[in-house]
Design an enzyme around this catalytic site. Sequence first.
Site, PDB file in Angstrom:
ATOM      1  N   GLN A 236       1.019  -1.062  -0.003  1.00  0.00           N
ATOM      2  CA  GLN A 236       0.055   0.277   0.108  1.00  0.00           C
ATOM      3  C   GLN A 236       1.089   1.173  -0.136  1.00  0.00           C
ATOM      4  O   GLN A 236       0.133   2.205   0.272  1.00  0.00           O
ATOM      5  CB  GLN A 236      -1.118   0.357   1.189  1.00  0.00           C
ATOM      6  CG  GLN A 236      -1.576  -1.137   0.996  1.00  0.00           C
ATOM      7  CD  GLN A 236      -2.766  -1.182   2.052  1.00  0.00           C
ATOM      8  OE1 GLN A 236      -2.629  -2.692   3.427  1.00  0.00           O
ATOM      9  NE2 GLN A 236      -3.023  -0.426   3.403  1.00  0.00           N
ATOM     10  N   PHE A 267      -6.052  -4.180   3.526  1.00  0.00           N
ATOM     11  CA  PHE A 267      -6.368  -3.700   5.133  1.00  0.00           C
ATOM     12  C   PHE A 267      -4.860  -3.360   5.981  1.00  0.00           C
ATOM     13  O   PHE A 267      -5.815  -3.191   7.367  1.00  0.00           O
ATOM     14  CB  PHE A 267      -7.116  -5.315   5.810  1.00  0.00           C
ATOM     15  CG  PHE A 267      -7.707  -5.973   4.684  1.00  0.00           C
ATOM     16  CD1 PHE A 267      -9.051  -4.603   3.937  1.00  0.00           C
ATOM     17  CD2 PHE A 267      -8.154  -7.237   3.871  1.00  0.00           C
ATOM     18  CE1 PHE A 267     -10.032  -6.050   2.683  1.00  0.00           C
ATOM     19  CE2 PHE A 267      -8.593  -8.199   2.516  1.00  0.00           C
ATOM     20  CZ  PHE A 267     -10.084  -7.094   2.823  1.00  0.00           C
ATOM     21  N   GLU A 271       0.775  -2.203   4.930  1.00  0.00           N
ATOM     22  CA  GLU A 271       1.158  -0.411   4.887  1.00  0.00           C
ATOM     23  C   GLU A 271       2.584  -0.937   4.622  1.00  0.00           C
ATOM     24  O   GLU A 271       2.960   0.146   4.189  1.00  0.00           O
ATOM     25  CB  GLU A 271       0.195   0.687   5.400  1.00  0.00           C
ATOM     26  CG  GLU A 271       0.760   2.028   5.476  1.00  0.00           C
ATOM     27  CD  GLU A 271      -0.454   2.902   6.703  1.00  0.00           C
ATOM     28  OE1 GLU A 271      -0.048   3.805   6.777  1.00  0.00           O
ATOM     29  OE2 GLU A 271      -0.817   2.069   6.974  1.00  0.00           O
ATOM     30  N   ARG A 349      -5.169   7.395  17.452  1.00  0.00           N
ATOM     31  CA  ARG A 349      -6.221   7.703  16.649  1.00  0.00           C
ATOM     32  C   ARG A 349      -7.805   7.097  17.734  1.00  0.00           C
ATOM     33  O   ARG A 349      -8.578   7.439  17.465  1.00  0.00           O
ATOM     34  CB  ARG A 349      -6.590   7.197  15.086  1.00  0.00           C
ATOM     35  CG  ARG A 349      -7.714   7.166  14.473  1.00  0.00           C
ATOM     36  CD  ARG A 349      -7.694   6.646  13.196  1.00  0.00           C
ATOM     37  NE  ARG A 349      -6.966   7.226  11.999  1.00  0.00           N
ATOM     38  CZ  ARG A 349      -7.426   8.008  11.004  1.00  0.00           C
ATOM     39  NH1 ARG A 349      -8.066   7.785  11.438  1.00  0.00           N
ATOM     40  NH2 ARG A 349      -6.414   9.446  10.517  1.00  0.00           N
ATOM     41  N   ARG A 381      -7.988  -1.694   8.770  1.00  0.00           N
ATOM     42  CA  ARG A 381      -9.117  -0.493   8.854  1.00  0.00           C
ATOM     43  C   ARG A 381      -9.639  -0.109  10.239  1.00  0.00           C
ATOM     44  O   ARG A 381      -9.996  -0.766  10.863  1.00  0.00           O
ATOM     45  CB  ARG A 381      -9.819  -2.061   7.659  1.00  0.00           C
ATOM     46  CG  ARG A 381     -10.934  -1.671   7.131  1.00  0.00           C
ATOM     47  CD  ARG A 381     -11.551  -2.652   6.725  1.00  0.00           C
ATOM     48  NE  ARG A 381     -12.451  -1.758   5.692  1.00  0.00           N
ATOM     49  CZ  ARG A 381     -13.372  -2.289   4.809  1.00  0.00           C
ATOM     50  NH1 ARG A 381     -13.687  -3.575   4.551  1.00  0.00           N
ATOM     51  NH2 ARG A 381     -14.350  -1.938   4.506  1.00  0.00           N
ATOM     52  N   PHE A 383      -7.416   1.486  11.620  1.00  0.00           N
ATOM     53  CA  PHE A 383      -6.171   2.194  12.291  1.00  0.00           C
ATOM     54  C   PHE A 383      -6.048   2.550  14.065  1.00  0.00           C
ATOM     55  O   PHE A 383      -6.375   3.678  14.387  1.00  0.00           O
ATOM     56  CB  PHE A 383      -5.870   3.120  12.037  1.00  0.00           C
ATOM     57  CG  PHE A 383      -4.366   3.789  11.375  1.00  0.00           C
ATOM     58  CD1 PHE A 383      -3.394   2.277  10.739  1.00  0.00           C
ATOM     59  CD2 PHE A 383      -4.163   4.859  12.596  1.00  0.00           C
ATOM     60  CE1 PHE A 383      -1.891   3.336  10.637  1.00  0.00           C
ATOM     61  CE2 PHE A 383      -2.145   5.157  12.948  1.00  0.00           C
ATOM     62  CZ  PHE A 383      -1.566   4.515  11.798  1.00  0.00           C
ATOM     63  N   THR A 480      -3.102  11.566  10.431  1.00  0.00           N
ATOM     64  CA  THR A 480      -3.110  12.235  11.644  1.00  0.00           C
ATOM     65  C   THR A 480      -1.369  12.796  11.490  1.00  0.00           C
ATOM     66  O   THR A 480      -1.203  13.858  12.604  1.00  0.00           O
ATOM     67  CB  THR A 480      -3.582  11.572  13.199  1.00  0.00           C
ATOM     68  OG1 THR A 480      -2.795  10.034  13.003  1.00  0.00           O
ATOM     69  CG2 THR A 480      -4.923  11.270  13.098  1.00  0.00           C
ATOM     70  N   ALA A 549      -5.517   5.115   4.976  1.00  0.00           N
ATOM     71  CA  ALA A 549      -6.729   6.527   6.513  1.00  0.00           C
ATOM     72  C   ALA A 549      -7.940   6.666   5.375  1.00  0.00           C
ATOM     73  O   ALA A 549      -8.266   7.629   5.720  1.00  0.00           O
ATOM     74  CB  ALA A 549      -6.212   7.222   7.039  1.00  0.00           C
ATOM     75  N   GLU A 756     -12.876   2.940   5.646  1.00  0.00           N
ATOM     76  CA  GLU A 756     -12.363   2.533   7.234  1.00  0.00           C
ATOM     77  C   GLU A 756     -13.930   3.015   7.867  1.00  0.00           C
ATOM     78  O   GLU A 756     -14.475   1.593   8.445  1.00  0.00           O
ATOM     79  CB  GLU A 756     -11.756   3.360   7.850  1.00  0.00           C
ATOM     80  CG  GLU A 756     -10.473   2.866   7.275  1.00  0.00           C
ATOM     81  CD  GLU A 756      -8.913   3.662   7.185  1.00  0.00           C
ATOM     82  OE1 GLU A 756      -8.238   3.210   8.888  1.00  0.00           O
ATOM     83  OE2 GLU A 756      -9.364   4.535   7.267  1.00  0.00           O
TER      84      GLU A 756
END
Length: 818
Positions: A236, A267, A271, A349, A381, A383, A480, A549, A756
């Site tokens: 990702q 998902f 990442e 988060r 998903r 986060f 964020t 995100a 998400e």
Amino acid sequence: MRSLIGLPARRAGSDNASPAHDSAVGHVTGRASYIDDLTEPSGLLHLAIGLSSRASAGLGRLALDAVRRAPGVVEVLTAADIPGHNEVGAVYPGDPLLAEGEVRYAGQALFAVVATSLRAARQAVALASVEYVDRIPSLDPVEAVRQGLTVLPEHVQCRATPAPLDRTGVLADDNGTSEQRHAGPEGDWRQALEAAPHHVEGEQFIGGQEHFYLEGQIALAEPWDDDGLRILTSSQHPSEVQKLVAEVLGLPLHRIVAEVRRMGGGFGGKESQAAALGALAALAAWRTGRAVKFRMPRETDMRFTGKRHPFHNRYRIGFDDDGLIHGAEIELIGDCGHSPDLSEGVVDRAMFHADNAYYLGSARVTGHRAMTHTASNTAFRGFGGPQGMMPIENALDDIARRLGLDPLDVRKRNLYAPGRDETHYGQRIEQHLIQSLVEQLERDSDYRTRRQQIRQYNAASPVVKRGLALTPVKFGISFTAAHLNQAGALVRIYTDGSVLANHGGTEMGQGLHTKVCQVVARELGLPLELVRISATRTDKVPNTSPTAASSGADLNAMAAREAALTLRSRLYAFAAERHALAPDSLALADGELRATTLEGESFRLDWAALVQQAYMARVALFAEGHYSTPKIGYDKRAARGRPFYYFAYGAAVSEVEIDSLSGEYRVVRADILHDVGESLNPAIDLGQVEGGYIQGLGWLTSEELKWNAEGQLTTVNPSTYKIPAFDDAPIDFRVALLEGHPNSEVTIYRSKAVGEPPFMLAISAWAALRDAISSIGDYRLNPRLDTPATPERVLFACQAMREIDMAKTPRVAAQVQT
């Protein structure tokens, strides 16, 4: 339209706004090519890794002579063979590519074998002999926090002496802890809690989750363009793969190209943690001068990679006779695994979403990042947002049972509304949708009638019990980490009129490429079939942010639109001069240029002819676009600011039926109403909502991760780890998109993110299970129901409810331990 399980569902928008996913036919027929489907380069080698069997140990002698002598082995790699940095940490160090000196989890990579076949590589790995100096592993995140074992922003620190705790169990001074406070009308959080007429408190365990993407982690590296490397990666975040490969090899970034055509699911699991595969494949290719593929079997993948963070949550809520919250204290302990990875942001988060959709009054939210000797947990998903929402939903049910109210009424009274609209981190709610959305779903799902019917059914049914719950979702959209809120795109028009686009986002089945094609086609007035997107590559669009995100379309579609607008402007300027057209009359639509001449006559020109004329006149037919999200900014020291550009909303009603003597249950019906603003593609968005709910259902009910006492993961394949199957979907599944409420912020065509936010809709199913169990005690008590709420946990909760002597229970809000 038909819903996921063949029942009618409502679609917002017209069919013209919902073209099929660009790879839909390929996905269904199997013709879509993933990395392992591609024609293999000549002389391709295969890589396999040796994993640690210990969770925490000093690493002694690695005896690899037998491995090197094994048939087909070309190269054996250890940390000593890395020419650059032995580090693939996503943000902070702590993730060595190959273990060096110590091991920090069972499943950590010790060495790599490169062989002429995958079978030969895996067989050779088994011949290694490893010496360990065993240490006692940290496996309990709550105890880890008490001892001061946290993953810190700078590095992993192990405290020699435990840090002091205050009366709530919160560490008094620790860099692995963050805190957010909000002083409401009642004063600060301590005053508000003490002054409130009633209190509930409790704790809960929220289990982790394996990503279980259909395409496992994989990378293929090959020498490329004389002195560089090309990495085909299922990632990702191709720019991160490029960067970390370059650092491992000690090369400049421009000698590494990372490429992603499509992923078979991500998902969040791809990442940050896909980079290690790209780096190992690249290291092997660099040393051998040959192409190398690294494909993980499912069991290795599950041992080697991190999961969704398990959380241990505590809460204390003060409220009045109507169930209105006056003050809240919420503590979140995230099990981060052995290294920082992305845990700083995940716990952030979780804290940002500790309110879910409710005004907490005066509140303190604390988050801890516990270090345990397990695989480093990572993005998934939501986060951290789903784990952060769970304690307030637990508490609101507790409040309702204490006061003898319907949980929906308590939830509605506490929803954000004008005058009660500042979050505990200082961001003000500007688009007040959640009240009306919940009320609409309440009506559409016939909640009140069904609630009455379920109470009557449960009163007459001693064994089978039904439960009902409606829960809302408010989810913040933006990275964020502010610098990640940017994207680039490149759009080219060819002389036959066809258009090719590239952007920084990656396609993992969510339909991002389709949406970006729609945007480019719309701005250039073209039929969709004239626009195509090729693979995401770091040599075409550099410095990309991860596709995460929920921001893929928000960022990349806006960047592509900017590029398309630049091209449209150039073509307008050329055509106006060439054909003496009124500048304000030009429009591209239906594959042609339409305008009025300076003499007032109608003018039309076919798109392909326009492009040919522009090319012959030496007009540049390619353009780049860049977009960065406005308005956002958060001061971490002050714990105040605006981390999110906007919020996406939704709500779900779930109805369940349980057998209280076996713990078995099923989701009878689910009604969902979800806010996507002005949908870019309603068909794709509905699929995301349905899929998000089902995946969330798996997280909360069936997907259970287990480790043994030595810290070894034991749920490592589909025989021991249960993801939702077709029969786990609600029997009656009704999904709709909220209509008539465009995004109040300037986004791509006033749409909202959809990746998400729907995941958290499944919290309603967990709350419905608690509701059904609560009926055993005539709705006077709430059971403790940790997640995943497997049939075993449901059974234990039912048994515990029966064992309570209700006459001896002075407080209806008591938590029933399972």
